[in-house]
Design an enzyme around this catalytic site. Structure first.
Site, PDB file in Angstrom:
ATOM      1  N   HIS A 356      24.368  -8.611 -36.242  1.00 52.97           N
ATOM      2  CA  HIS A 356      26.160  -8.356 -36.683  1.00 52.97           C
ATOM      3  C   HIS A 356      26.184  -7.815 -37.373  1.00 52.97           C
ATOM      4  O   HIS A 356      28.007  -8.179 -37.742  1.00 52.97           O
ATOM      5  CB  HIS A 356      26.581  -9.421 -36.794  1.00 52.97           C
ATOM      6  CG  HIS A 356      26.812 -10.672 -35.421  1.00 52.97           C
ATOM      7  ND1 HIS A 356      27.475 -10.472 -34.179  1.00 52.97           N
ATOM      8  CD2 HIS A 356      25.806 -11.312 -34.312  1.00 52.97           C
ATOM      9  CE1 HIS A 356      28.024 -11.658 -33.125  1.00 52.97           C
ATOM     10  NE2 HIS A 356      26.695 -12.067 -33.665  1.00 52.97           N
ATOM     11  N   LYS A 538      41.427 -11.835 -42.261  1.00 53.14           N
ATOM     12  CA  LYS A 538      40.582 -11.346 -42.126  1.00 53.14           C
ATOM     13  C   LYS A 538      40.140 -12.315 -43.380  1.00 53.14           C
ATOM     14  O   LYS A 538      40.948 -12.209 -44.509  1.00 53.14           O
ATOM     15  CB  LYS A 538      40.128 -10.024 -41.730  1.00 53.14           C
ATOM     16  CG  LYS A 538      40.537  -9.160 -42.754  1.00 53.14           C
ATOM     17  CD  LYS A 538      39.842  -6.629 -42.193  1.00 53.14           C
ATOM     18  CE  LYS A 538      40.495  -6.888 -41.185  1.00 53.14           C
ATOM     19  NZ  LYS A 538      40.196  -6.936 -40.217  1.00 53.14           N
ATOM     20  N   ARG A 539      38.838 -12.141 -43.326  1.00 53.41           N
ATOM     21  CA  ARG A 539      37.827 -12.715 -44.253  1.00 53.41           C
ATOM     22  C   ARG A 539      37.772 -11.805 -45.347  1.00 53.41           C
ATOM     23  O   ARG A 539      38.070 -10.088 -44.913  1.00 53.41           O
ATOM     24  CB  ARG A 539      35.892 -12.669 -44.490  1.00 53.41           C
ATOM     25  CG  ARG A 539      35.443 -14.369 -43.556  1.00 53.41           C
ATOM     26  CD  ARG A 539      36.466 -15.552 -44.231  1.00 53.41           C
ATOM     27  NE  ARG A 539      35.278 -15.396 -45.143  1.00 53.41           N
ATOM     28  CZ  ARG A 539      34.522 -16.451 -45.296  1.00 53.41           C
ATOM     29  NH1 ARG A 539      34.092 -17.777 -44.376  1.00 53.41           N
ATOM     30  NH2 ARG A 539      33.637 -16.446 -46.744  1.00 53.41           N
ATOM     31  N   LYS A 544      35.952  -4.478 -46.152  1.00 57.83           N
ATOM     32  CA  LYS A 544      37.206  -4.763 -45.719  1.00 57.83           C
ATOM     33  C   LYS A 544      38.070  -3.744 -46.140  1.00 57.83           C
ATOM     34  O   LYS A 544      38.923  -3.844 -45.489  1.00 57.83           O
ATOM     35  CB  LYS A 544      37.145  -6.207 -45.194  1.00 57.83           C
ATOM     36  CG  LYS A 544      36.705  -6.741 -43.361  1.00 57.83           C
ATOM     37  CD  LYS A 544      36.134  -8.183 -43.655  1.00 57.83           C
ATOM     38  CE  LYS A 544      35.825  -8.583 -43.141  1.00 57.83           C
ATOM     39  NZ  LYS A 544      35.559  -7.873 -41.693  1.00 57.83           N
ATOM     40  N   THR A 646      36.886  -8.369 -34.643  1.00 62.79           N
ATOM     41  CA  THR A 646      37.731  -8.784 -32.481  1.00 62.79           C
ATOM     42  C   THR A 646      39.357  -9.062 -33.141  1.00 62.79           C
ATOM     43  O   THR A 646      39.824  -9.151 -32.055  1.00 62.79           O
ATOM     44  CB  THR A 646      36.878  -9.870 -32.335  1.00 62.79           C
ATOM     45  OG1 THR A 646      36.429 -10.543 -33.481  1.00 62.79           O
ATOM     46  CG2 THR A 646      35.584  -9.806 -31.731  1.00 62.79           C
ATOM     47  N   LYS A 650      42.542  -8.741 -30.603  1.00 66.13           N
ATOM     48  CA  LYS A 650      43.615  -9.218 -30.199  1.00 66.13           C
ATOM     49  C   LYS A 650      45.142  -8.620 -30.702  1.00 66.13           C
ATOM     50  O   LYS A 650      45.803  -8.973 -29.693  1.00 66.13           O
ATOM     51  CB  LYS A 650      43.214 -10.316 -31.166  1.00 66.13           C
ATOM     52  CG  LYS A 650      42.186 -11.342 -30.990  1.00 66.13           C
ATOM     53  CD  LYS A 650      41.299 -12.561 -31.545  1.00 66.13           C
ATOM     54  CE  LYS A 650      39.668 -13.116 -31.939  1.00 66.13           C
ATOM     55  NZ  LYS A 650      39.575 -13.569 -33.207  1.00 66.13           N
TER      56      LYS A 650
HETATM   57  C1  26Q Z   1      23.602 -15.834 -43.953  1.00 66.30           C
HETATM   58  C2  26Q Z   1      22.429 -15.884 -44.652  1.00 66.30           C
HETATM   59  C3  26Q Z   1      23.214 -17.464 -45.271  1.00 66.30           C
HETATM   60  C4  26Q Z   1      24.260 -18.198 -45.783  1.00 66.30           C
HETATM   61  C5  26Q Z   1      25.119 -17.557 -44.941  1.00 66.30           C
HETATM   62  C6  26Q Z   1      24.773 -16.104 -43.950  1.00 66.30           C
HETATM   63  C7  26Q Z   1      25.217 -15.369 -43.151  1.00 66.30           C
HETATM   64  C8  26Q Z   1      27.131 -16.359 -42.561  1.00 66.30           C
HETATM   65  C9  26Q Z   1      27.928 -15.654 -41.383  1.00 66.30           C
HETATM   66  C10 26Q Z   1      26.288 -14.425 -42.595  1.00 66.30           C
HETATM   67  C11 26Q Z   1      26.917 -13.642 -41.990  1.00 66.30           C
HETATM   68  C12 26Q Z   1      27.999 -14.734 -41.991  1.00 66.30           C
HETATM   69  C13 26Q Z   1      29.020 -13.716 -40.387  1.00 66.30           C
HETATM   70  C14 26Q Z   1      29.060 -12.828 -39.957  1.00 66.30           C
HETATM   71  C15 26Q Z   1      29.943 -12.900 -39.202  1.00 66.30           C
HETATM   72  O1  26Q Z   1      31.221 -13.599 -39.636  1.00 66.30           O
HETATM   73  N1  26Q Z   1      30.255 -11.102 -39.256  1.00 66.30           N
HETATM   74  C16 26Q Z   1      31.101 -10.344 -38.186  1.00 66.30           C
HETATM   75  O2  26Q Z   1      30.292 -10.691 -36.519  1.00 66.30           O
HETATM   76  C17 26Q Z   1      31.674  -9.967 -35.668  1.00 66.30           C
HETATM   77  C18 26Q Z   1      30.946 -10.576 -34.276  1.00 66.30           C
HETATM   78  O3  26Q Z   1      30.366  -9.823 -34.165  1.00 66.30           O
HETATM   79  C19 26Q Z   1      32.067  -8.715 -36.269  1.00 66.30           C
HETATM   80  O4  26Q Z   1      32.831  -8.458 -35.049  1.00 66.30           O
HETATM   81  C20 26Q Z   1      32.182  -8.512 -37.386  1.00 66.30           C
HETATM   82  O5  26Q Z   1      32.381  -6.915 -37.362  1.00 66.30           O
HETATM   83  C21 26Q Z   1      31.351  -8.685 -38.155  1.00 66.30           C
HETATM   84  O6  26Q Z   1      31.012  -8.274 -39.601  1.00 66.30           O
END
Ligand code: 26Q
Length: 813
Positions: A356, A538-539, A544, A646, A650
């Site tokens: 991702h 979004k976050r 972004k 995503t 929407k």
């Molecule tokens: C990793 C290591 C330690 C702690 C936390 C994490 C961590 C947690 C969550 C790393 C990444 C995430 C989340 C990533 C994320 O939400 N990515 C998004 O995924 C979506 C679904 O595929 C995409 O549409 C987005 O583009 C992408 O940013």
């Protein structure tokens, strides 16, 4: 043809069941029931009606020997479940009617439910959409995750600054879950290893019980239901009474403390570094429990182990569950007596991995020391798996090792152990092949595939936007489109009919009025529904580029002040999103948005021209309110950085036009809706790479744009918040670093925003573009994504088309 709900109930029948639950499950009578009691009673009554399709689905799986996918994800951002279940079962009218009979308002009951915010953002929400779609298309599936006591933190603003507080969704009874005391596994950490044969004995230093809680996830019209199994930490031994009696009060509770901690809280991180030991323990905890559960179920079938890949697929949602590979190999050796090489080869036929992100800081890597300390047996296995991969691929260059410079690289490990590795949009998948996985792709040219993300139309159109859904159903003549979203193309024939277009616009208008009223109640600002509702939700992350949007807002404010009597198209800038608590720059961006909002909204010259709103605590439920009311969708990340997005899907599906870069799924959205119905701006991925090489690219861009230069000076002068030092760091980043090329894309962004103002002036043309977005977005249904996974990756046939569903007795009529 209307699809018949598999489950039906009249308001009277449902009312009886609500009343029974109120009395017998909750122990209240109607006269004394609170809103919470009614909500739990309705949930239980609805849950009763899911149980039957749930059992029937399980029977079908065993009866027909169907292959199942096991979706392993650290995050499931479900949001509220009651409305989804009611809607999917077709019980909305019955529920509304039944509650009315008791003098209770259905909408209030729905909104009483706490959100299951077991995720950070896109990745977690995608897992929730896929669970719903797998149930809708009849894909036999198990979701596996963690039952966090506290989901994503709540956000509030204190003088414009983000303040986090704990979210406690489990404070009141969770009516959706079934505790499964019989499904429990002891998961060990640390300790030492004995023996040097293949079957080593691991003596963990500490252990925690993984206890299962199941939630049924029901698909459209209740024809199929799958299980989401969430693991909760429980102490192996409740309490050491002997030690307590010896006076060792603290030591007596030690075993309990890791158990209580491990599923206490979701890591609130979104693509930033967080190499925490507890995080590694969480990852191993849920992954090991899931793998053991899967293998126990397989063993119960009594089939030879060679059949495993015909029965079981495992999908790893990013690398967070990547330790599943080592755990699977361990179980195959220890419990199924497989030689190491066979076990390692077998794993590749079962496992798959979805990537991702390509952001280097978000690629998971653990220090070898920490890894060995927490998981000594698995560290050995990772070394052997890496060695096995090298032996199977003798031409492998040495840098391709999963263990590199003292770190375990989870992406590399996951890639080596996966039959397929997928990206989440066409562009992202291409970039995976070119960058992070270039060498591994050369070694395994058929392994990387693309599955572009999708969103569930049940939540994100049908139930979020009844005004538009009603028009669609009436226009197309049935509700068939809800699980065949391609049928939305049938709307295209109507976009030139001005009468129809007026009705399309009226639905949007209705949603804007509703949003405006809600904003008035919650933050005291009621934007004019005539204005462009311009939404970025979004976050908060530098890539972004919320900053780009803020700078344009400042430039707009500045220009209106210079020339208030020009023909300004009224604009409402709507922001929503949380920053990771440890991400200081993201928090400064939030502060700046709020400071700009304060100045703009208190400036009398802005009345009827510009407003900035930033309701706190953006979450799934807020998205449901905002998305149907949006005119403009901001998808403005630096090209090459957003894997897919995503929210972009929407918003476009609900008739917002996109202002966006050629990034992530924007590329495919633009292809589908047509370039003429999409506001493109900004550099391409290649141009971004080239621009980065230009010395002082930011200063050059600032020198070339008077508007940008003024906007940055206004920030630096303390116009927003009063203190010139407050945004010193942001100003420094913008002018001296600008890693995400905010400055270099500004001029194009600003002129595209002006083009949008002009386009909105022609209402009929705008509405036509919006309607074409809705009509052409059907491909982005997560039903399509799930079917692609089933075909390309999992090799699973749908358990049912409507005909087999009837044969199986899953459909009433
Ligand atoms: C990793 C290591 C330690 C702690 C936390 C994490 C961590 C947690 C969550 C790393 C990444 C995430 C989340 C990533 C994320 O939400 N990515 C998004 O995924 C979506 C679904 O595929 C995409 O549409 C987005 O583009 C992408 O940013």
């Amino acid at each position: 043809m209307m699809t018949q709900p598999a489950v039906s109930a009249s308001p009277k029948e449902l009312g009886q069941s609500i009343q029974d639950h109120l009395v017998y499950s909750i122990g209240k009578d109607a006269a004394h029931a609170s809103l919470h009691d009614w909500r739990v009673a309705l949930s239980l009554a609805v849950r009763d009606r899911i149980v039957e399709p749930w059992f029937a689905s399980t029977r079908a799986i065993y009866g027909r020997g169907l292959k199942r996918v096991h979706y392993l994800s650290m995050e499931f951002l479900i949001g509220r479940l009651l409305e989804d279940s009611v809607v999917n079962l077709g019980l909305d009218d019955a529920a509304r009617g039944a509650l009315k009979g008791f003098g209770v308002d259905y909408d209030e009951v729905i909104h009483n439910e706490p959100e299951a915010a077991l995720g950070n953002g896109g990745l977690g929400r995608l897992a929730a959409c896929y669970m719903e779609s797998m149930a809708t298309v009849g894909c036999p599936a198990y979701g596996y995750g963690l039952r966090y006591e506290h989901g994503l933190f709540r956000q509030r603003f204190d003088h414009g600054r983000q303040v986090e507080t704990a979210e406690s969704w489990l404070k009141s009874r969770n009516p959706w879950e079934f505790e499964r005391p019989e499904a429990a596994y002891e998961i060990g950490f640390g300790g030492w290893i004995e023996g040097d044969g293949p079957k080593k004995v691991w003596h963990p230093e500490e252990s925690v019980i993984a206890a299962a809680y199941d939630m049924p996830i029901v698909g459209w019209r209740g024809k199929w239901a799958n299980t989401l199994r969430l693991w909760s930490g429980k102490p192996v031994q409740e309490f050491d009474l002997e030690r307590f009696n010896r006076g060792e009060y603290v030591a007596a509770g030690v075993a309990e403390s890791l158990a209580r901690t491990i599923t206490r809280v979701l890591y609130p991180d979104d693509s930033t570094e967080a190499g925490k030991e507890l995080r590694l323990k969480q990852e191993y905890f849920f992954t090991a429990a899931s793998v053991r559960d899967i293998m126990r179920r397989f063993a119960q079938g009594g089939e030879p182990i060679a059949r495993l890949p015909d029965r079981v697929a495992i999908q790893m949602n990013d690398t967070h569950p990547a330790i599943a590979g080592a755990e699977l190999v361990r179980v195959l050796i220890d419990d199924f007596d497989q030689p190491f090489d066979d076990a390692a080869d077998m794993a590749v036929r079962v496992l798959n991995y979805t990537n991702h992100t390509l952001l280097p800081e978000a690629l998971e890597a653990w220090s070898e020391g920490l890894f060995r300390k927490v998981l000594p047996r698995h560290m050995d296995l990772v070394e052997r798996i890496d060695d096995h991969h090298k032996r199977r691929n003798p031409s492998r260059p040495w840098e391709l090792s999963a263990i590199h410079h003292g770190s375990v690289h989870m992406g590399t490990l996951a890639f080596m152990q996966s039959g397929h590795v997928n990206g989440v949009s066409a562009l992202h998948t291409d970039l995976m092949k070119e960058s992070v996985f270039h060498d591994l792709n050369a070694l395994h040219p058929d392994r990387i595939v693309n599955v572009t993300n999708g969103v569930t139309p049940r939540r994100w159109l049908y139930s979020a936007n009844p005004a538009l859904s009603g028009l669609i159903t009436e226009t197309l003549g049935s509700e068939d489109w809800v699980n065949h979203l391609d049928q939305l193309t049938g709307l295209e024939a109507h976009v030139s009919d001005n009468g129809w277009l007026d009705r399309y616009a009226a639905a949007k208008r209705h949603n804007k009025v509703a949003l405006s009223n809600w904003l008035g109640e919650t933050i005291g600002l009621t934007p004019d529904p005539e204005a462009i509702f311009d939404v970025q939700i979004k976050r908060i992350h530098e890539y972004k580029r919320q900053l780009l949007n803020v700078l344009e807002t400042i430039a707009r404010w500045d220009e209106i002040r210079q020339n208030p009597d020009a023909d300004w198209q009224p604009r409402v800038k709507i922001f929503g999103g949380k920053a990771a608590p440890g991400y200081a720059v993201a928090k400064e961006i939030i502060h700046l948005i709020n400071d700009v909002a304060a100045v703009v909204n208190n400036d009398p010259l802005m009345k009827g021209r510009l407003m900035v709103v930033y309701p706190p605590n953006y979450n799934v439920s807020m998205a449901v309110r905002l998305i149907p009311a949006a005119d403009l969708s901001e998808q403005i990340s630096t090209a090459g950085k957003e894997a897919s997005g995503t929210g972009n899907m929407k918003l476009s599906l609900n008739g917002a036009l996109t202002i966006g870069t050629l990034d992530g799924a924007n590329v495919e959205i633009r292809e589908h809706v047509g370039a003429e119905n999409f506001f493109l701006f900004g550099m391409t991925t290649e141009q971004v790479e080239a621009r980065r090489q230009v010395p002082d690219h930011a200063r050059k861009a600032i020198a070339d744009s008077a508007a940008l230069s003024r906007a940055i000076s206004l920030i630096a002068l303390g116009t927003f918040g009063g203190d010139p030092a407050r945004y010193g760091r942001l100003v420094d980043i913008l002018t001296n670093w600008d890693t995400y090329l905010v400055c270099s894309d500004f001029a194009d962004y600003q002129s595209t925003q002006k083009l949008i103002d002009a386009s909105y002036g022609n209402k009929q043309a705008w509405n036509r573009m919006a309607a074409l977005n809705t009509a052409r977005m059907g491909w982005f249904s997560s039903d399509r994504s799930v079917r692609e996974y089933m075909g390309k990756i999992w090799k699973i046939e749908g358990a049912r088309d409507d005909q087999t569903a009837q044969e199986l007795g899953l459909v009433a009529g």
